[in-house]
Design a protein around this motif. Structure first.
Motif, PDB file in Angstrom:
ATOM      1  N   SER A  70       0.726  -1.268  -0.077  1.00 47.53           N
ATOM      2  CA  SER A  70       0.101   0.010   0.046  1.00 47.53           C
ATOM      3  C   SER A  70       0.911   1.280   0.172  1.00 47.53           C
ATOM      4  CB  SER A  70      -0.954  -0.021   1.279  1.00 47.53           C
ATOM      5  OG  SER A  70      -0.191   0.413   2.359  1.00 47.53           O
ATOM      6  N   GLN A  71       0.167   2.390  -0.112  1.00 55.32           N
ATOM      7  CA  GLN A  71       1.076   3.628  -0.187  1.00 55.32           C
ATOM      8  C   GLN A  71       1.578   3.936   1.116  1.00 55.32           C
ATOM      9  OE1 GLN A  71       1.827   5.685  -2.756  1.00 55.32           O
ATOM     10  NE2 GLN A  71       0.776   4.227  -3.836  1.00 55.32           N
ATOM     11  N   ALA A  72       1.001   3.243   2.338  1.00 50.68           N
ATOM     12  CA  ALA A  72       1.742   3.338   3.584  1.00 50.68           C
ATOM     13  C   ALA A  72       2.923   2.586   3.935  1.00 50.68           C
ATOM     14  CB  ALA A  72       0.429   3.161   4.568  1.00 50.68           C
ATOM     15  N   HIS A  73       3.148   1.631   2.885  1.00 52.98           N
ATOM     16  CA  HIS A  73       4.476   0.874   3.112  1.00 52.98           C
ATOM     17  C   HIS A  73       5.809   1.679   2.407  1.00 52.98           C
ATOM     18  CE1 HIS A  73       1.256  -2.061   4.370  1.00 52.98           C
ATOM     19  NE2 HIS A  73       2.320  -2.595   4.760  1.00 52.98           N
ATOM     20  N   CYS A  74       6.837   1.338   3.183  1.00 52.11           N
ATOM     21  CA  CYS A  74       8.027   2.007   2.591  1.00 52.11           C
ATOM     22  C   CYS A  74       9.063   0.594   2.858  1.00 52.11           C
ATOM     23  CB  CYS A  74       8.616   2.949   3.721  1.00 52.11           C
ATOM     24  SG  CYS A  74       7.761   4.448   3.681  1.00 52.11           S
ATOM     25  N   TRP A  75      10.077   0.726   1.757  1.00 53.28           N
ATOM     26  CA  TRP A  75      11.049  -0.520   1.553  1.00 53.28           C
ATOM     27  C   TRP A  75      12.173   0.037   2.711  1.00 53.28           C
ATOM     28  CZ3 TRP A  75      11.065  -4.794  -0.298  1.00 53.28           C
ATOM     29  CH2 TRP A  75      12.380  -5.563  -0.355  1.00 53.28           C
ATOM     30  N   ASN A  76      12.569  -1.017   3.410  1.00 48.36           N
ATOM     31  CA  ASN A  76      13.508  -0.808   4.515  1.00 48.36           C
ATOM     32  C   ASN A  76      14.664  -1.336   4.020  1.00 48.36           C
ATOM     33  OD1 ASN A  76      13.396  -3.534   4.764  1.00 48.36           O
ATOM     34  ND2 ASN A  76      12.412  -3.484   6.854  1.00 48.36           N
ATOM     35  N   GLY A  77      15.021  -1.726   2.811  1.00 49.85           N
ATOM     36  CA  GLY A  77      16.094  -2.235   2.310  1.00 49.85           C
ATOM     37  C   GLY A  77      16.231  -3.979   2.224  1.00 49.85           C
ATOM     38  N   ALA A  78      15.201  -4.405   2.837  1.00 50.31           N
ATOM     39  CA  ALA A  78      14.912  -5.954   2.895  1.00 50.31           C
ATOM     40  C   ALA A  78      13.581  -6.536   2.702  1.00 50.31           C
ATOM     41  CB  ALA A  78      15.631  -6.551   4.163  1.00 50.31           C
ATOM     42  N   ALA A  79      12.821  -5.311   3.237  1.00 50.31           N
ATOM     43  CA  ALA A  79      11.347  -5.738   3.171  1.00 50.31           C
ATOM     44  C   ALA A  79      10.437  -4.521   3.146  1.00 50.31           C
ATOM     45  CB  ALA A  79      10.744  -6.832   4.367  1.00 50.31           C
ATOM     46  N   TRP A  80       9.101  -4.794   2.743  1.00 49.36           N
ATOM     47  CA  TRP A  80       8.228  -3.901   3.039  1.00 49.36           C
ATOM     48  C   TRP A  80       7.728  -3.450   4.382  1.00 49.36           C
ATOM     49  CZ3 TRP A  80       7.775  -0.484  -1.008  1.00 49.36           C
ATOM     50  CH2 TRP A  80       8.209  -0.940  -2.470  1.00 49.36           C
ATOM     51  N   GLU A  81       7.730  -2.300   5.034  1.00 49.91           N
ATOM     52  CA  GLU A  81       7.264  -2.099   6.471  1.00 49.91           C
ATOM     53  C   GLU A  81       6.272  -1.201   6.141  1.00 49.91           C
ATOM     54  OE1 GLU A  81      10.503   0.191   8.732  1.00 49.91           O
ATOM     55  OE2 GLU A  81      10.748  -2.034   8.775  1.00 49.91           O
ATOM     56  N   ALA A  82       5.207  -1.272   6.992  1.00 50.20           N
ATOM     57  CA  ALA A  82       4.260  -0.220   7.328  1.00 50.20           C
ATOM     58  C   ALA A  82       4.956   1.044   8.099  1.00 50.20           C
ATOM     59  CB  ALA A  82       2.959  -0.947   7.938  1.00 50.20           C
ATOM     60  N   PRO A  84       4.184   4.321   9.978  1.00 48.31           N
ATOM     61  CA  PRO A  84       2.914   5.043  10.735  1.00 48.31           C
ATOM     62  C   PRO A  84       2.736   6.367  10.132  1.00 48.31           C
ATOM     63  CG  PRO A  84       4.227   4.020  12.383  1.00 48.31           C
ATOM     64  CD  PRO A  84       4.934   4.060  11.290  1.00 48.31           C
ATOM     65  N   ALA A  85       3.979   7.235   9.882  1.00 49.92           N
ATOM     66  CA  ALA A  85       3.766   8.140   9.000  1.00 49.92           C
ATOM     67  C   ALA A  85       3.208   8.535   7.905  1.00 49.92           C
ATOM     68  CB  ALA A  85       5.139   9.239   9.201  1.00 49.92           C
ATOM     69  N   ALA A  86       3.639   7.458   7.129  1.00 50.80           N
ATOM     70  CA  ALA A  86       3.012   7.311   5.488  1.00 50.80           C
ATOM     71  C   ALA A  86       1.554   6.851   5.620  1.00 50.80           C
ATOM     72  CB  ALA A  86       3.749   6.322   4.907  1.00 50.80           C
ATOM     73  N   GLU A  87       1.234   5.901   6.735  1.00 53.22           N
ATOM     74  CA  GLU A  87      -0.164   5.536   6.872  1.00 53.22           C
ATOM     75  C   GLU A  87      -0.980   6.552   7.072  1.00 53.22           C
ATOM     76  OE1 GLU A  87      -2.693   2.190   9.327  1.00 53.22           O
ATOM     77  OE2 GLU A  87      -0.374   2.232   9.428  1.00 53.22           O
ATOM     78  N   ALA A  88      -0.454   7.748   8.128  1.00 50.03           N
ATOM     79  CA  ALA A  88      -1.479   8.790   8.374  1.00 50.03           C
ATOM     80  C   ALA A  88      -1.323   9.913   7.367  1.00 50.03           C
ATOM     81  CB  ALA A  88      -0.649   9.378   9.742  1.00 50.03           C
TER      82      ALA A  88
END
Length: 159
Positions: A70-82, A84-88
């Motif tokens: 989703s748009q609330a997920h960011c790539w951390n270098g190894a996996a997508w993680e939600a 909170p700032a992007a989710e908001a």
């Protein structure tokens, strides 16, 4: 072949086109030169099921082996993680779009009713409808002041 990458635009720019981009004021300020092998791997030879991402450590383009959930997920270098700032931010954008849609509907309902009043042609039902729609529009302007906005919204009902 020299190629630049822009993190803000998530795009590649060949050096051979730089003069043209600069002439038109389109050359991205954050463009960084990347190695040709990296460009080939992430742009030219990228499998369809992979997603172009930015490596958070290097700031360079990389590939994720799964689509962004989703748009609330960011790539951390190894996996997508939600995030909170992007989710908001994502929730706020959705709520603002819905608020705009509801205000437009209220405006569209109010305009012909106000015309009927102005021309002295309004019926009792139209006067009641006008009052109800104006009340709804006022309540819509107060939605951003609700506790919990934008994560929780109590939408006023349309008449």
């Amino acid at each position: 072949m020299a190629v630049y990458f822009s993190k803000s635009m998530m795009a590649f720019f060949p050096d051979s086109m730089r003069a043209s981009y600069e002439k038109n004021g389109c050359w991205p300020e954050d463009a960084v030169l990347i190695e040709e092998a990296l460009y080939r791997r992430v742009a030219l030879q990228r499998p369809a099921e992979y997603t172009l991402v930015v490596n958070p450590d290097s700031g360079l383009p990389d590939l994720a082996d799964s689509p962004r959930p989703s748009q609330a997920h960011c790539w951390n270098g190894a996996a997508w993680e939600a995030s909170p700032a992007a989710e908001a931010d994502y929730q706020r954008a959705n709520v603002e779009r819905e608020l705009d849609r509801r205000r437009a509907a209220a405006d569209a309902a109010i305009t012909p009713l106000e015309d009927a009043v102005e021309l002295g042609m309004a019926t009792a039902d139209e006067l009641a409808a006008l009052k109800a729609w104006k009340r709804c529009r006022v309540l819509l302007t107060r939605v951003p002041q609700q506790a919990g906005y934008p994560m929780a919204v109590d939408w006023p009902p349309a008449p």
